[in-house]
Enzyme design. Structure first.
Site, PDB file in Angstrom:
ATOM      1  N   HIS A  74       0.871  -1.186   0.000  1.00  0.00           N
ATOM      2  CA  HIS A  74       0.000   0.000   0.000  1.00  0.00           C
ATOM      3  C   HIS A  74       0.904   1.232   0.000  1.00  0.00           C
ATOM      4  CE1 HIS A  74      -3.455   2.402   0.599  1.00  0.00           C
ATOM      5  NE2 HIS A  74      -3.734   2.167   1.868  1.00  0.00           N
ATOM      6  N   HIS A 131      -2.538  -2.246  -9.739  1.00  0.00           N
ATOM      7  CA  HIS A 131      -3.471  -1.620  -8.808  1.00  0.00           C
ATOM      8  C   HIS A 131      -4.731  -2.456  -8.764  1.00  0.00           C
ATOM      9  CE1 HIS A 131      -5.841   1.473  -6.828  1.00  0.00           C
ATOM     10  NE2 HIS A 131      -4.681   2.000  -6.482  1.00  0.00           N
ATOM     11  N   ASP A 134       2.767   5.375  -6.896  1.00  0.00           N
ATOM     12  CA  ASP A 134       4.024   5.250  -6.155  1.00  0.00           C
ATOM     13  C   ASP A 134       5.245   5.111  -7.040  1.00  0.00           C
ATOM     14  OD1 ASP A 134       3.009   5.397  -3.560  1.00  0.00           O
ATOM     15  OD2 ASP A 134       2.201   3.384  -3.760  1.00  0.00           O
TER      16      ASP A 134
END
Ligand code: ACO
Length: 428
Positions: free
Chosen positions: A267, A306, A362
């Site tokens: 995460h 994702h 990210d």
């Protein structure tokens, strides 16, 4: 005519009409279908909640196939272009963009709640010099509940408003203190003349100069990164916030739990993992071998894939643009070349294409943070600061939703049938 789903139980021949609303059926409507006569009824099995809506929400909309993200109906691209983090956090928390007067008041309230109780310093000083700042952040957020016992009044609108301001205002100060602790520098007090992000940079990087002046490009870049990370509907940490909050604990304790969920490498810890991965790869020549390893099941390509986005994460597109602006000021991050090569190879490779694995938020954010002078361990903390707004909005929505109760999933028991206790000396 109301839409229904007809379910035929082949064992009994009985037919059931299950209402369909908003593209969903209510799991409780399946209870009327009895699996065995004395049991409570049919359940659904959905480990990891991949196909279960647990709430009705007005906060964030995502279309994962089309790569759309909106806060309260406003596209993320427009907010990143025209808004700032404080205004976006107001939007997320209160549902509408503020008028000028509302914005002035919100800015004033947040700015004047950035100070921390002095005892927080003592708490942080108890941590080792090389403590992970996210561990310190989680502990310090939990500790805030002891400083504000009034936060227990979660059904008092005024108390919720005050805790919201305190949390949004104080998380940057906690994060900055944790950072200064690990680099061995004295804590810096907030500067009320600076913007939310400018003041955060001040608390992080001020040295002996009488007044810290944030670089406007870096200040804006950080602010946009905060906008992009402010909410993301029912992800793992938000689910934790709602789940913990559903026991009616105070918001500081719930938020500490949400931050702990964010810390994991799948995460919010992923941007830290991306940097470690890029460092480990070391050079563009090693990229093909690394991709081969990942395809062989040895590790994952961090920053890719994702649960919801099955196309390019819209936040990643914006971040890539910000990266160019930041690198003009800081100089290029040497790991950027490896990241670009990794992305190029992965986006042409059938393994990633067929699984619809694209760069997520990210993949590039860590490169920017590193170029701005943050150690990798600070990355999840930088994620937690803006997400605090989203967590609180989701928590409040859960609390005020008459359909919500304490979160309590069911299970399918697959353990032993009843058996009798055996004395220790008789066990085999
Ligand atoms: N690298 C290589 N293969 C991957 C990756 C990856 N990053 N992500 C998924 N896959 C593969 C899986 O091995 C699986 O393959 P299989 O069908 O052959 O078994 C398939 O793609 C589907 O993967 P799942 O794990 O079922 O997908 P899920 O939706 O559960 O996971 C997740 C989503 C956790 C984000 C995953 O893609 C991942 O681990 N990514 C790397 C970590 C990361 O970047 N996390 C940040 C997410 S964004 C955020 O939280 C802010």
């Amino acid at each position: 005519m109301a839409e229904t789903l007809t379910v035929t139980d082949n064992r009994t021949g009985k037919k059931y009409e299950i209402p369909v609303q908003d593209g969903t059926i209510r799991a409780m409507d399946l209870r009327q279908i009895k699996v065995v006569p004395d049991e409570f009824g049919l359940m659904t099995y959905d480990p990891a909640f991949t196909n279960t809506a647990a709430c009705r929400s007005r906060i964030t909309y995502i279309d994962g196939d089309k790569g759309i993200l909106m806060y309260r109906g406003y596209p993320i691209e427009q907010l990143a272009e025209h808004s700032d983090f404080l205004e976006t956090s107001y939007l997320i928390l209160r549902g509408e963009l503020p008028t000028s007067a509302q914005m002035e008041q919100w800015t004033h309230e947040v700015t004047f709640h950035t100070m921390l109780h002095e005892n927080i310093k003592t708490l942080l000083q108890g941590f080792r010099y090389d403590s992970h700042p996210m561990g310190m952040f989680i502990s310090a957020v939990a500790a805030l509940s002891t400083f504000y016992p009034d936060a227990k009044n979660i059904f008092d609108v005024e108390s919720r408003r005050l805790q919201t301001i305190r949390l949004v205002a104080k998380v940057p100060s906690l994060a900055a203190y944790a950072f200064r602790h690990i680099i061995g520098r004295p804590y810096v007090l907030p500067d009320n003349d600076l913007s939310f992000s400018g003041n955060f940079l001040n608390m992080l990087f001020k040295m002996t100069e009488p007044r810290y002046k944030p670089h406007p490009v870096l200040e804006r870049a950080l602010d946009v990164l905060f906008i992009l990370h402010a909410d993301h509907e029912q992800n793992c940490s938000t689910h934790a916030m709602r789940g913990i909050g559903s026991s009616h604990v105070d918001p500081y304790s719930a938020l500490a739990g949400a931050a702990a969920a964010l810390y994991g490498p799948l995460h919010g810890g992923a941007n830290e993992a991306v940097l470690r991965m890029l460092t480990e790869i070391g050079s563009t020549d090693h990229v093909p071998a690394f991709v081969k390893r990942v395809k062989g099941g040895d590790g994952r390509l961090m920053g890719f894939g994702h649960r919801v986005y099955k196309s390019y994460d819209p936040r990643a597109t914006i971040i890539k643009r910000i990266a160019d602006l930041v690198f003009e000021v800081t100089g290029k991050n040497p790991l950027l070349k490896i990241a670009l090569e990794l992305e190029r190879i992965a986006l042409e490779d059938d393994y990633f294409v067929s699984r619809r694995l694209y760069p997520n938020v990210d993949f590039y954010s860590g490169l920017i943070y590193q170029a701005m002078g943050f150690p990798v361990s600070m990355f999840p903390v930088l994620f937690a600061i803006p997400r605090t707004a989203g967590w609180i909005a989701q928590w409040e929505e859960m609390l005020t939703d008459p359909e919500q109760k304490i979160a309590r999933p069911r299970q399918i028991y697959i353990g032993s049938a009843k058996r009798d206790y055996v004395a220790r000396d008789k066990r085999k």
